[in-house]
Design a protein around this motif. Structure first.
Motif, PDB file in Angstrom:
ATOM      1  N   GLU A 196     -27.320   8.338   3.784  1.00  0.00           N
ATOM      2  CA  GLU A 196     -26.522   8.752   4.939  1.00  0.00           C
ATOM      3  C   GLU A 196     -25.175   9.323   4.492  1.00  0.00           C
ATOM      4  O   GLU A 196     -24.714  10.339   5.030  1.00  0.00           O
ATOM      5  N   ILE A 197     -24.558   8.694   3.522  1.00  0.00           N
ATOM      6  CA  ILE A 197     -23.281   9.182   3.009  1.00  0.00           C
ATOM      7  C   ILE A 197     -23.446  10.569   2.407  1.00  0.00           C
ATOM      8  O   ILE A 197     -22.666  11.481   2.680  1.00  0.00           O
ATOM      9  N   LEU A 198     -24.482  10.741   1.598  1.00  0.00           N
ATOM     10  CA  LEU A 198     -24.723  12.042   0.971  1.00  0.00           C
ATOM     11  C   LEU A 198     -25.051  13.114   2.007  1.00  0.00           C
ATOM     12  O   LEU A 198     -24.613  14.257   1.882  1.00  0.00           O
ATOM     13  N   ALA A 199     -25.811  12.751   3.033  1.00  0.00           N
ATOM     14  CA  ALA A 199     -26.140  13.705   4.088  1.00  0.00           C
ATOM     15  C   ALA A 199     -24.885  14.127   4.845  1.00  0.00           C
ATOM     16  O   ALA A 199     -24.706  15.323   5.144  1.00  0.00           O
ATOM     17  N   ASN A 200     -24.008  13.174   5.147  1.00  0.00           N
ATOM     18  CA  ASN A 200     -22.750  13.492   5.827  1.00  0.00           C
ATOM     19  C   ASN A 200     -21.856  14.364   4.951  1.00  0.00           C
ATOM     20  O   ASN A 200     -21.215  15.301   5.441  1.00  0.00           O
ATOM     21  N   PHE A 201     -21.821  14.076   3.666  1.00  0.00           N
ATOM     22  CA  PHE A 201     -21.022  14.870   2.739  1.00  0.00           C
ATOM     23  C   PHE A 201     -21.570  16.290   2.645  1.00  0.00           C
ATOM     24  O   PHE A 201     -20.814  17.266   2.657  1.00  0.00           O
ATOM     25  N   ASP A 202     -22.894  16.404   2.585  1.00  0.00           N
ATOM     26  CA  ASP A 202     -23.526  17.726   2.529  1.00  0.00           C
ATOM     27  C   ASP A 202     -23.206  18.534   3.788  1.00  0.00           C
ATOM     28  O   ASP A 202     -22.870  19.724   3.702  1.00  0.00           O
ATOM     29  N   GLN A 203     -23.274  17.888   4.950  1.00  0.00           N
ATOM     30  CA  GLN A 203     -22.954  18.565   6.211  1.00  0.00           C
ATOM     31  C   GLN A 203     -21.497  19.019   6.225  1.00  0.00           C
ATOM     32  O   GLN A 203     -21.185  20.132   6.659  1.00  0.00           O
ATOM     33  N   ALA A 204     -20.593  18.169   5.736  1.00  0.00           N
ATOM     34  CA  ALA A 204     -19.172  18.525   5.690  1.00  0.00           C
ATOM     35  C   ALA A 204     -18.937  19.725   4.777  1.00  0.00           C
ATOM     36  O   ALA A 204     -18.148  20.625   5.101  1.00  0.00           O
ATOM     37  N   CYS A 205     -19.626  19.752   3.651  1.00  0.00           N
ATOM     38  CA  CYS A 205     -19.487  20.885   2.723  1.00  0.00           C
ATOM     39  C   CYS A 205     -19.989  22.181   3.361  1.00  0.00           C
ATOM     40  O   CYS A 205     -19.360  23.240   3.208  1.00  0.00           O
ATOM     41  N   LYS A 206     -21.106  22.091   4.086  1.00  0.00           N
ATOM     42  CA  LYS A 206     -21.641  23.276   4.764  1.00  0.00           C
ATOM     43  C   LYS A 206     -20.664  23.783   5.828  1.00  0.00           C
ATOM     44  O   LYS A 206     -20.436  24.993   5.955  1.00  0.00           O
ATOM     45  N   GLU A 207     -20.076  22.857   6.588  1.00  0.00           N
ATOM     46  CA  GLU A 207     -19.114  23.261   7.614  1.00  0.00           C
ATOM     47  C   GLU A 207     -17.861  23.871   6.994  1.00  0.00           C
ATOM     48  O   GLU A 207     -17.318  24.851   7.507  1.00  0.00           O
ATOM     49  N   LEU A 208     -17.419  23.333   5.871  1.00  0.00           N
ATOM     50  CA  LEU A 208     -16.255  23.885   5.182  1.00  0.00           C
ATOM     51  C   LEU A 208     -16.557  25.297   4.686  1.00  0.00           C
ATOM     52  O   LEU A 208     -15.725  26.201   4.833  1.00  0.00           O
ATOM     53  N   LYS A 209     -17.744  25.507   4.150  1.00  0.00           N
ATOM     54  CA  LYS A 209     -18.126  26.838   3.663  1.00  0.00           C
ATOM     55  C   LYS A 209     -18.142  27.839   4.824  1.00  0.00           C
ATOM     56  O   LYS A 209     -17.635  28.960   4.705  1.00  0.00           O
ATOM     57  N   LEU A 210     -18.710  27.422   5.965  1.00  0.00           N
ATOM     58  CA  LEU A 210     -18.743  28.299   7.133  1.00  0.00           C
ATOM     59  C   LEU A 210     -17.332  28.620   7.615  1.00  0.00           C
ATOM     60  O   LEU A 210     -17.043  29.751   8.020  1.00  0.00           O
TER      61      LEU A 210
END
Length: 97
Positions: free
Chosen positions: A65-79
Motif C-alpha cells: 500500500e505504501i509503495l502504491a501510494n508513493f507510485d501514485q504520488a510520483c505519477k501526479e507529480l510528473k503530470l
C-alpha cells in the motif's frame, strides 16, 4: 499515535484555560475541578490511575500500500511538471480542513 499521555492531556487543558478571559468562568472551572478531584480521590486510592488513555489505533499500511501510494504520488507529480495536472494551493487544502 496510539496513546494519549496524561501529561499531554494536562498540557492541552492548561492551554485551554489560559485562553479563557472571563474571571467567572475561571472560578467555575476551578470549583468544578476541585469537586471532581474530591469525588475521585477515594477511587484513585483504591485503583491506580493509568498514565495513558488507550485510543483506537489505526491499522498499519502494508508495504504494498505504501509503495502504491508513493507510485501514485510520483505519477501526479510528473503530470504536474508536464502541466497536465494542477495541484491545489496550500490555502485551498487548509480550507478543506
Amino acid at each position: 499515535m496510539a496513546t494519549l499521555t496524561l501529561e499531554s492531556l494536562q498540557n492541552e487543558l492548561i492551554r485551554d484555560v489560559l485562553r479563557v478571559d472571563n474571571i467567572d468562568v475561571l472560578k467555575k472551572l476551578r470549583n468544578l475541578l476541585r469537586r471532581e478531584e474530591r469525588k475521585t480521590a477515594g477511587y484513585a486510592e483504591q485503583t491506580s490511575a493509568p498514565s495513558t488513555v488507550a485510543e483506537e489505533a489505526e491499522p498499519y499500511m502494508t508495504k504494498e500500500e505504501i509503495l502504491a501510494n508513493f507510485d501514485q504520488a510520483c505519477k501526479e507529480l510528473k503530470l504536474n511538471l508536464e502541466g497536465k495536472l494542477e495541484f491545489k494551493t496550500l490555502e485551498e487544502a487548509l480550507n478543506e480542513l
